[in-house]
Design a protein around this motif. Structure first.
Motif, PDB file in Angstrom:
ATOM      1  N   GLY A  55       0.786  -1.241  -0.054  1.00  0.00           N
ATOM      2  CA  GLY A  55       0.222   0.373  -0.323  1.00  0.00           C
ATOM      3  C   GLY A  55       1.166   0.801   0.325  1.00  0.00           C
ATOM      4  O   GLY A  55       1.985   1.865  -0.042  1.00  0.00           O
ATOM      5  N   ILE A  56       0.447   2.381  -0.016  1.00  0.00           N
ATOM      6  CA  ILE A  56       0.776   4.100  -0.210  1.00  0.00           C
ATOM      7  C   ILE A  56       0.319   4.138   1.399  1.00  0.00           C
ATOM      8  O   ILE A  56      -0.919   4.407   1.362  1.00  0.00           O
ATOM      9  N   THR A  57       1.085   5.411   1.883  1.00  0.00           N
ATOM     10  CA  THR A  57       0.585   5.819   2.650  1.00  0.00           C
ATOM     11  C   THR A  57       1.685   7.241   2.357  1.00  0.00           C
ATOM     12  O   THR A  57       2.367   7.638   1.568  1.00  0.00           O
ATOM     13  N   TYR A  58       0.871   8.623   3.038  1.00  0.00           N
ATOM     14  CA  TYR A  58       1.741   9.645   2.950  1.00  0.00           C
ATOM     15  C   TYR A  58       1.275  10.649   4.031  1.00  0.00           C
ATOM     16  O   TYR A  58       0.623   9.978   5.163  1.00  0.00           O
ATOM     17  N   GLN A  59       1.654  11.505   4.302  1.00  0.00           N
ATOM     18  CA  GLN A  59       2.167  12.645   4.875  1.00  0.00           C
ATOM     19  C   GLN A  59       2.367  13.769   4.783  1.00  0.00           C
ATOM     20  O   GLN A  59       2.988  13.362   3.579  1.00  0.00           O
ATOM     21  N   PHE A  60       1.548  14.840   5.355  1.00  0.00           N
ATOM     22  CA  PHE A  60       2.220  16.097   4.599  1.00  0.00           C
ATOM     23  C   PHE A  60       2.188  16.905   5.774  1.00  0.00           C
ATOM     24  O   PHE A  60       1.548  17.274   6.711  1.00  0.00           O
ATOM     25  N   SER A  61       3.371  18.420   5.789  1.00  0.00           N
ATOM     26  CA  SER A  61       2.579  19.437   6.494  1.00  0.00           C
ATOM     27  C   SER A  61       2.440  21.063   5.711  1.00  0.00           C
ATOM     28  O   SER A  61       3.297  20.782   4.576  1.00  0.00           O
ATOM     29  N   THR A  62       2.077  21.891   6.141  1.00  0.00           N
ATOM     30  CA  THR A  62       1.743  23.357   5.376  1.00  0.00           C
ATOM     31  C   THR A  62       2.182  24.086   6.398  1.00  0.00           C
ATOM     32  O   THR A  62       2.229  24.123   7.409  1.00  0.00           O
ATOM     33  N   GLN A  63       2.755  24.675   5.207  1.00  0.00           N
ATOM     34  CA  GLN A  63       3.409  26.692   5.750  1.00  0.00           C
ATOM     35  C   GLN A  63       2.557  27.846   4.777  1.00  0.00           C
ATOM     36  O   GLN A  63       2.457  27.102   3.708  1.00  0.00           O
ATOM     37  N   ILE A  71       2.914  22.919   0.636  1.00  0.00           N
ATOM     38  CA  ILE A  71       3.474  22.049   0.907  1.00  0.00           C
ATOM     39  C   ILE A  71       3.969  21.164   1.070  1.00  0.00           C
ATOM     40  O   ILE A  71       5.271  20.826   0.349  1.00  0.00           O
ATOM     41  N   ASP A  72       4.490  19.758   2.005  1.00  0.00           N
ATOM     42  CA  ASP A  72       5.534  19.450   2.375  1.00  0.00           C
ATOM     43  C   ASP A  72       4.993  17.750   2.560  1.00  0.00           C
ATOM     44  O   ASP A  72       3.816  18.210   3.507  1.00  0.00           O
ATOM     45  N   PHE A  73       5.969  17.252   1.925  1.00  0.00           N
ATOM     46  CA  PHE A  73       4.866  15.146   1.891  1.00  0.00           C
ATOM     47  C   PHE A  73       5.495  14.525   1.450  1.00  0.00           C
ATOM     48  O   PHE A  73       6.923  14.408   1.098  1.00  0.00           O
ATOM     49  N   LYS A  74       5.767  13.785   2.285  1.00  0.00           N
ATOM     50  CA  LYS A  74       6.441  11.929   2.069  1.00  0.00           C
ATOM     51  C   LYS A  74       4.831  11.042   1.692  1.00  0.00           C
ATOM     52  O   LYS A  74       3.993  11.000   2.151  1.00  0.00           O
ATOM     53  N   VAL A  75       5.367  10.438   0.541  1.00  0.00           N
ATOM     54  CA  VAL A  75       4.579   9.637  -0.708  1.00  0.00           C
ATOM     55  C   VAL A  75       5.871   8.240  -0.191  1.00  0.00           C
ATOM     56  O   VAL A  75       6.544   8.165  -0.788  1.00  0.00           O
ATOM     57  N   THR A  76       4.597   7.097   0.539  1.00  0.00           N
ATOM     58  CA  THR A  76       6.107   5.478   0.792  1.00  0.00           C
ATOM     59  C   THR A  76       5.409   4.527   0.589  1.00  0.00           C
ATOM     60  O   THR A  76       3.688   4.092   0.317  1.00  0.00           O
ATOM     61  N   THR A  77       5.691   3.568   0.044  1.00  0.00           N
ATOM     62  CA  THR A  77       5.685   1.887  -0.116  1.00  0.00           C
ATOM     63  C   THR A  77       5.367   1.670  -0.107  1.00  0.00           C
ATOM     64  O   THR A  77       6.744   1.184   0.550  1.00  0.00           O
ATOM     65  N   PHE A  78       4.692   0.344   0.931  1.00  0.00           N
ATOM     66  CA  PHE A  78       5.138  -0.689   1.627  1.00  0.00           C
ATOM     67  C   PHE A  78       4.238  -1.987   1.379  1.00  0.00           C
ATOM     68  O   PHE A  78       3.476  -1.617   0.978  1.00  0.00           O
ATOM     69  N   PHE A  79       5.286  -3.104   1.648  1.00  0.00           N
ATOM     70  CA  PHE A  79       5.005  -4.300   1.598  1.00  0.00           C
ATOM     71  C   PHE A  79       4.493  -4.748   3.356  1.00  0.00           C
ATOM     72  O   PHE A  79       5.187  -4.192   4.021  1.00  0.00           O
ATOM     73  N   ILE A 105       3.634  -2.298  -8.317  1.00  0.00           N
ATOM     74  CA  ILE A 105       3.099  -1.053  -9.218  1.00  0.00           C
ATOM     75  C   ILE A 105       2.294  -0.579  -8.378  1.00  0.00           C
ATOM     76  O   ILE A 105       2.038   0.712  -8.117  1.00  0.00           O
ATOM     77  N   SER A 106       1.832  -1.085  -6.857  1.00  0.00           N
ATOM     78  CA  SER A 106       2.308   0.275  -5.621  1.00  0.00           C
ATOM     79  C   SER A 106       3.357   1.316  -5.475  1.00  0.00           C
ATOM     80  O   SER A 106       2.638   2.783  -5.349  1.00  0.00           O
ATOM     81  N   GLU A 107       4.145   1.013  -6.559  1.00  0.00           N
ATOM     82  CA  GLU A 107       5.425   2.504  -6.226  1.00  0.00           C
ATOM     83  C   GLU A 107       5.068   3.154  -7.590  1.00  0.00           C
ATOM     84  O   GLU A 107       5.061   4.235  -7.192  1.00  0.00           O
ATOM     85  N   LEU A 108       4.531   2.498  -8.291  1.00  0.00           N
ATOM     86  CA  LEU A 108       4.504   3.665  -9.639  1.00  0.00           C
ATOM     87  C   LEU A 108       3.583   5.074  -9.352  1.00  0.00           C
ATOM     88  O   LEU A 108       3.346   5.387  -9.491  1.00  0.00           O
ATOM     89  N   TYR A 109       2.141   3.568  -8.505  1.00  0.00           N
ATOM     90  CA  TYR A 109       1.428   4.476  -8.140  1.00  0.00           C
ATOM     91  C   TYR A 109       1.555   6.222  -6.715  1.00  0.00           C
ATOM     92  O   TYR A 109       1.318   6.709  -6.975  1.00  0.00           O
ATOM     93  N   ALA A 110       2.328   5.332  -6.260  1.00  0.00           N
ATOM     94  CA  ALA A 110       3.379   6.245  -5.328  1.00  0.00           C
ATOM     95  C   ALA A 110       3.451   7.041  -6.285  1.00  0.00           C
ATOM     96  O   ALA A 110       3.710   8.446  -5.627  1.00  0.00           O
ATOM     97  N   GLN A 111       4.440   7.045  -7.026  1.00  0.00           N
ATOM     98  CA  GLN A 111       5.443   8.164  -8.024  1.00  0.00           C
ATOM     99  C   GLN A 111       3.843   9.165  -8.407  1.00  0.00           C
ATOM    100  O   GLN A 111       4.910  10.322  -8.151  1.00  0.00           O
ATOM    101  N   LYS A 112       2.999   8.536  -9.117  1.00  0.00           N
ATOM    102  CA  LYS A 112       2.714   9.277  -9.195  1.00  0.00           C
ATOM    103  C   LYS A 112       1.128   9.986  -8.649  1.00  0.00           C
ATOM    104  O   LYS A 112       1.156  12.025  -9.199  1.00  0.00           O
ATOM    105  N   MET A 113       1.578   9.903  -7.377  1.00  0.00           N
ATOM    106  CA  MET A 113       0.453  11.214  -6.333  1.00  0.00           C
ATOM    107  C   MET A 113       1.577  11.738  -6.072  1.00  0.00           C
ATOM    108  O   MET A 113       0.952  12.845  -5.556  1.00  0.00           O
TER     109      MET A 113
END
Length: 174
Positions: A55-63, A71-79, A105-113
């Motif tokens: 799956g794909i997780t994300y974190q973000f913060s704003t200022q 926006i500062d974000f981190k998108v990660t793919t996990f097994f 494929i999950s990572e490919l969509y993390a890249q798209k995000m």
């Protein structure tokens, strides 16, 4: 040979924490899954050869201000090893390659995000806007995972499996 299934784990994080509740393996271009990574229990009477939970997780913060939101974000793919399993008597290295491609494929969509987040112009409704992008990505990811399984006949079509391996490898390079 039993069917191969995939299982997507959808987690969102705003701040730290949720992804760390599970044993995880972060996607890497150099690390390839092994059967030892599949630690989940096989459900009774399941005819599938293997299940990959990723799956794909994300974190973000704003200022900034409502007119100039950054926006500062981190998108990660996990097994997820404990949600992934296989039946050794049905599996071989070819099926492991099929499972690896589900993770890829999950990572490919993390890249798209990541690309969509970079390109977006956010307003003061940034939380809802990020969530919408995430939901769209997950819908696209699920459809693409289904297409992959359909076209490869759950790894049974070795020619299509090879076509998809090249296709995903090239997509991840770009």
């Amino acid at each position: 040979m039993g069917a191969v299934k995939y299982f997507l784990v959808f987690l969102t994080t705003i701040g730290l924490g949720r992804a760390q509740e599970y044993e995880t393996i972060a996607w890497s271009p150099v690390y390839k899954l092994t059967w030892k990574d599949f630690k989940g229990e096989v459900p009774e009477n399941d005819r599938a050869a293997a299940v990959t939970a990723s799956g794909i997780t994300y974190q973000f913060s704003t200022q900034g201000t409502k007119d100039a939101m950054e926006i500062d974000f981190k998108v990660t793919t996990f097994f997820y090893p404990n949600k992934s399993w296989y039946q050794p008597h049905l599996c071989d290295s070819f099926i492991l390659g099929h499972e690896q491609l589900h993770f890829d494929i999950s990572e490919l969509y993390a890249q798209k995000m990541r690309e969509r987040l970079e390109a977006a112009n956010f307003t003061q409704n940034v939380r809802a806007e990020v969530k919408l992008i995430y939901r769209e990505i997950l819908e696209e990811l699920e459809a693409y995972q289904d297409l992959y399984d359909t076209q490869t006949n759950f790894s049974r079509d070795s020619i299509q499996q090879s076509v998809w391996a090249v296709k995903i490898k090239e997509a991840l390079r770009n």
